[in-house]
Design a protein around this motif. Structure first.
Motif, mmCIF file in Angstrom:
data_model
loop_
_atom_site.group_PDB
_atom_site.id
_atom_site.type_symbol
_atom_site.label_atom_id
_atom_site.label_comp_id
_atom_site.label_asym_id
_atom_site.label_seq_id
_atom_site.Cartn_x
_atom_site.Cartn_y
_atom_site.Cartn_z
ATOM 1 N N GLY A 1 7.203 23.155 10.049
ATOM 2 C CA GLY A 1 6.718 22.953 8.664
ATOM 3 C C GLY A 1 6.315 21.594 8.642
ATOM 4 O O GLY A 1 5.945 20.796 9.485
ATOM 5 N N GLU A 2 6.092 21.115 7.468
ATOM 6 C CA GLU A 2 5.688 19.791 7.012
ATOM 7 C C GLU A 2 6.355 19.061 5.813
ATOM 8 O O GLU A 2 6.706 19.811 5.038
ATOM 9 C CB GLU A 2 4.124 19.740 6.768
ATOM 10 N N VAL A 3 6.538 17.924 5.775
ATOM 11 C CA VAL A 3 7.171 17.213 4.705
ATOM 12 C C VAL A 3 6.190 15.998 4.463
ATOM 13 O O VAL A 3 5.791 15.370 5.073
ATOM 14 C CB VAL A 3 8.715 16.538 5.357
ATOM 15 N N GLN A 4 6.326 16.083 3.093
ATOM 16 C CA GLN A 4 5.319 14.919 2.231
ATOM 17 C C GLN A 4 6.261 13.784 1.943
ATOM 18 O O GLN A 4 7.103 14.056 0.981
ATOM 19 C CB GLN A 4 4.558 15.669 1.078
ATOM 20 N N LEU A 5 5.675 12.585 2.189
ATOM 21 C CA LEU A 5 6.491 11.391 2.304
ATOM 22 C C LEU A 5 5.740 10.629 1.394
ATOM 23 O O LEU A 5 4.614 10.499 1.613
ATOM 24 C CB LEU A 5 7.279 10.858 3.311
ATOM 25 N N ALA A 6 6.124 9.681 0.643
ATOM 26 C CA ALA A 6 5.385 8.492 -0.158
ATOM 27 C C ALA A 6 6.215 7.117 0.157
ATOM 28 O O ALA A 6 7.352 7.162 -0.056
ATOM 29 C CB ALA A 6 5.318 8.831 -1.637
ATOM 30 N N VAL A 7 5.493 6.223 0.970
ATOM 31 C CA VAL A 7 6.258 5.308 1.536
ATOM 32 C C VAL A 7 5.435 4.118 1.158
ATOM 33 O O VAL A 7 4.227 4.083 1.056
ATOM 34 C CB VAL A 7 6.261 5.282 2.992
ATOM 35 N N ARG A 8 6.062 3.007 0.595
ATOM 36 C CA ARG A 8 5.764 1.585 0.529
ATOM 37 C C ARG A 8 6.405 0.370 0.722
ATOM 38 O O ARG A 8 7.654 0.651 0.555
ATOM 39 C CB ARG A 8 5.112 1.493 -1.222
ATOM 40 N N ARG B 1 0.925 -1.244 0.047
ATOM 41 C CA ARG B 1 -0.001 -0.111 -0.002
ATOM 42 C C ARG B 1 0.912 1.110 0.088
ATOM 43 O O ARG B 1 1.723 1.404 0.723
ATOM 44 C CB ARG B 1 -0.840 0.026 1.483
ATOM 45 N N VAL B 2 0.631 2.221 -0.838
ATOM 46 C CA VAL B 2 1.299 3.461 -0.915
ATOM 47 C C VAL B 2 0.624 4.422 0.114
ATOM 48 O O VAL B 2 -0.393 4.746 -0.082
ATOM 49 C CB VAL B 2 1.214 4.072 -2.489
ATOM 50 N N TYR B 3 1.471 4.768 0.878
ATOM 51 C CA TYR B 3 1.190 5.779 2.100
ATOM 52 C C TYR B 3 1.770 7.368 1.489
ATOM 53 O O TYR B 3 2.922 7.475 1.510
ATOM 54 C CB TYR B 3 1.734 5.639 3.321
ATOM 55 N N THR B 4 0.873 7.993 1.097
ATOM 56 C CA THR B 4 1.648 9.481 0.826
ATOM 57 C C THR B 4 0.668 10.528 1.904
ATOM 58 O O THR B 4 -0.627 10.852 2.084
ATOM 59 C CB THR B 4 0.730 9.808 -0.589
ATOM 60 N N HIS B 5 1.468 11.134 2.725
ATOM 61 C CA HIS B 5 1.113 11.752 3.942
ATOM 62 C C HIS B 5 2.244 13.176 4.114
ATOM 63 O O HIS B 5 3.131 12.762 4.135
ATOM 64 C CB HIS B 5 1.088 10.880 5.266
ATOM 65 N N SER B 6 1.470 13.977 4.720
ATOM 66 C CA SER B 6 2.441 14.919 5.282
ATOM 67 C C SER B 6 2.587 14.969 6.808
ATOM 68 O O SER B 6 1.378 14.990 7.321
ATOM 69 C CB SER B 6 1.669 16.446 4.735
ATOM 70 N N TYR B 7 3.764 14.982 7.157
ATOM 71 C CA TYR B 7 4.207 14.595 8.681
ATOM 72 C C TYR B 7 4.783 16.179 9.161
ATOM 73 O O TYR B 7 5.579 16.762 8.342
ATOM 74 C CB TYR B 7 5.307 13.776 8.779
ATOM 75 N N PRO B 8 4.408 16.415 10.180
ATOM 76 C CA PRO B 8 4.568 17.649 10.866
ATOM 77 C C PRO B 8 5.951 17.645 11.269
ATOM 78 O O PRO B 8 6.385 16.373 11.798
ATOM 79 C CB PRO B 8 3.790 17.797 12.058
ATOM 80 N N LEU B 9 7.062 18.740 11.026
ATOM 81 C CA LEU B 9 8.341 18.611 11.535
ATOM 82 C C LEU B 9 8.313 19.403 12.879
ATOM 83 O O LEU B 9 8.178 20.708 12.787
ATOM 84 C CB LEU B 9 9.097 19.321 10.377
ATOM 85 N N ILE B 10 8.574 18.627 13.841
ATOM 86 C CA ILE B 10 8.603 19.366 15.150
ATOM 87 C C ILE B 10 9.672 19.066 15.791
ATOM 88 O O ILE B 10 10.503 18.143 15.787
ATOM 89 C CB ILE B 10 7.498 18.358 15.766
ATOM 90 N N VAL B 11 10.042 20.161 16.241
ATOM 91 C CA VAL B 11 11.552 20.215 17.067
ATOM 92 C C VAL B 11 11.486 21.001 18.257
ATOM 93 O O VAL B 11 10.760 21.979 18.299
ATOM 94 C CB VAL B 11 12.591 21.065 16.214
ATOM 95 N N LEU B 12 12.158 20.471 19.441
ATOM 96 C CA LEU B 12 12.124 20.740 20.974
ATOM 97 C C LEU B 12 13.436 21.803 20.694
ATOM 98 O O LEU B 12 14.476 21.435 20.761
ATOM 99 C CB LEU B 12 12.358 19.738 21.879
ATOM 100 N N THR B 13 13.218 23.120 21.048
ATOM 101 C CA THR B 13 14.206 24.005 21.377
ATOM 102 C C THR B 13 14.034 24.715 22.653
ATOM 103 O O THR B 13 13.222 24.420 23.565
ATOM 104 C CB THR B 13 13.852 25.498 20.445
ATOM 105 N N PRO B 14 15.218 25.242 23.087
ATOM 106 C CA PRO B 14 15.239 25.798 24.415
ATOM 107 C C PRO B 14 14.060 26.721 24.752
ATOM 108 O O PRO B 14 13.607 26.798 26.052
ATOM 109 C CB PRO B 14 16.506 26.600 24.624
ATOM 110 N N GLY B 15 13.382 27.213 23.763
ATOM 111 C CA GLY B 15 12.294 28.188 23.971
ATOM 112 C C GLY B 15 10.908 27.149 23.876
ATOM 113 O O GLY B 15 9.924 28.035 24.174
ATOM 114 N N GLY B 16 11.145 25.896 24.028
ATOM 115 C CA GLY B 16 9.872 25.332 23.547
ATOM 116 C C GLY B 16 9.762 24.682 22.566
ATOM 117 O O GLY B 16 10.588 24.433 21.496
ATOM 118 N N VAL B 17 8.613 23.804 22.337
ATOM 119 C CA VAL B 17 8.361 22.992 21.045
ATOM 120 C C VAL B 17 7.972 23.845 19.903
ATOM 121 O O VAL B 17 7.099 24.783 20.064
ATOM 122 C CB VAL B 17 7.335 22.046 21.396
#
Length: 490
Positions: A202-209, A182-198
């Protein structure tokens, strides 16, 4: 000096033959090191290159490869992983150039021993890579890691002292959570923890099979141990595993740093999650609530059973009485009933299965509610670089948290030691009472049918509240009076 080219390779737990080696004396003459052939002594060694272990270079929770080191021990692949790195949306400016914010983004993906890197899209908050990569899959219970970074080494950026490629975000996908073919095409949130908080970068779109070549072979893997055989025949200690992981990380970092274009050390360490073992108040709280979430169904069942025993809902309690009597009269139905119940639960939960692979969860990680000082402590260097008064405050806080953990662990140890003291004669009167009780119980259970004992015990547990007392039961009172080894602690 022994050349590794002449060292034999060991693939299993059988010992190799040992050898005698001459001890040679090396002297420096006219600035050159020369070897004296004069015999001085010999040493008896058994030396080999271990090929039966898997040396982890990444966190055990996110392993992408579990094969042994020696290729002859590799089993055939069970499928193929195809990853399409498509686009990114809404990236934040990572640096300033000519007075305006800009981002030069590229992606790195790691699975097994193969690392891939996309081209860098210059000055774009919506980069489009549209690149596809493939890996052979040897175990479905593995994780592919994709990271997005900002390239700080363009246009002479590498001349700036301390220039480092900035983290934009990371995505992990466990292959066992994917349906095959099955081909999964989905946008994943790009989350980073910084000293100022989470922060959402942005988002990255990947296609995975994930394609499977043999469903039978993949199902068979679920019955096999995760690690190679040597890890169970001659297991490595925790210190050895940590030391080998550190060495493997350095080797991988050095090798990828010589690639073109190079993957620098900070990228490799972020992808391999090198600092996962460091102390973090946020992670400690998150793990505690994870444990509570796991135990919550057990607590809920206990409360539900207590309500049944107290006849809060008489109809339900009567139905439980009927079910209990059926199981006592026909004990051969107990296991079929349990497995049928589990089957029905599994079918019922099928409706709420995940439609897309899971991604980073800020609520689960307690990143949204973390205190700024806790984040500053998490991003502190090791050893610390903070002033002494801040370190003292954090040390006192750590002592407070560790004290509560120490109390809980001590309470668990006390309960276990009370169980041991039932037969240890630490309290002669208590052990004598328990031994006499065991003897009487053995005689009673021998002459009484087991079905009758279970029937009476169940009716006693389900008795009506008018036959209950608010005071603790006799067995509980007896257990709480048993001694523990806390009396001998300083």
């Amino acid at each position: 000096m022994i050349s590794l080219h002449h060292v034999p390779r060991r693939l299993d737990h059988r010992l190799l033959t040992s050898q005698w080696y001459n001890l040679e004396k090396h002297v420096i003459i006219d600035g050159e090191q020369k070897k004296e052939t004069k015999f001085s002594s010999r040493i008896h060694l058994r030396i080999c290159l271990e090929g039966g272990y898997h040396v982890l270079d990444e966190s055990t929770h996110y392993s992408s490869d579990l094969r042994p080191t020696a290729k002859p021990l590799w089993k055939p692949s069970i499928g193929m992983l195809e990853l399409g790195i498509l686009t990114a949306q809404g990236l934040l400016p990572m640096k300033t150039k000519d007075g305006r914010g800009t981002t030069d983004a590229y992606c790195v993906a790691k699975y097994g021993q193969k690392w891939v890197r996309t081209r860098t899209i210059i000055d774009s908050f919506t980069p489009k890579w549209n690149e596809q990569y493939t890996w052979e899959v040897y175990d479905p219970c593995t994780v592919v890691t994709i990271g997005v970074f900002d390239n700080c080494h363009l246009n002479g950026g590498e001349k700036v002292n301390g220039a480092r490629d900035t983290r934009i975000g990371r995505v992990r996908i466990r292959l066992s959570t994917l349906e095959t073919d099955r081909v999964y095409t989905h946008s994943y949130p790009l989350i980073v923890l910084t000293p100022g908080g989470v922060k959402k970068m942005g988002e990255v779109q990947l296609a995975v099979r994930f394609t499977c070549s043999s469903l039978l072979n993949m199902m068979h893997l679920y019955t096999q141990p995760l690690l190679p055989k040597m890890h169970y025949v001659h297991p490595l200690s925790v210190m050895q595993v940590d030391n080998l992981r550190r060495q493997a990380t350095n080797i991988v970092s050095t090798r990828l740093g010589r690639a073109e274009p190079p993957l620098r050390k900070e990228i490799v360490e972020y992808m391999l999650d090198v600092d996962s073992h460091m102390w973090s108040m946020r992670k400690s709280k998150a793990n505690f609530f994870r444990i509570m979430s796991v135990l919550s169904p057990l607590v809920a069942v206990t409360k539900w059973f207590d309500q049944i025993c107290r006849w809060r809902n008489p109809l339900t309690t009567i139905l439980i009485h009927v079910l209990f009597m059926i199981l006592v009269l026909y004990p051969e139905l107990i296991l079929p009933t349990v497995f049928l119940y589990l089957f029905l639960i599994g079918v019922w939960y099928y409706r709420w299965r995940l439609r897309q692979p899971p991604h980073m969860d800020t609520r689960l990680s307690h990143a949204e509610t973390a205190h700024p000082d806790e984040l500053d402590e998490e991003f502190d260097t090791f050893p610390t670089s903070r002033p002494p008064d801040v370190v003292r405050m954090r040390y006192d806080r750590l002592r407070s948290v560790a004290g509560r953990i120490q109390t809980v662990v001590g309470d668990l140890a006390t309960q276990g030691e009370r169980l041991q003291s039932l037969l240890s004669w630490r309290d002669p009167r208590a052990t004598a009472l328990f031994v006499v009780f065991c003897f009487v119980a053995a005689i009673v259970l021998y002459v009484t049918p087991f079905r009758v004992v279970v029937f009476l015990a169940g009716l006693y547990m389900l008795r009506h509240p008018r036959f209950r007392h608010k005071m603790p039961s006799v067995p509980l009172n007896f257990f709480r009076r048993l001694p523990a080894r806390t009396d001998s602690m300083l």
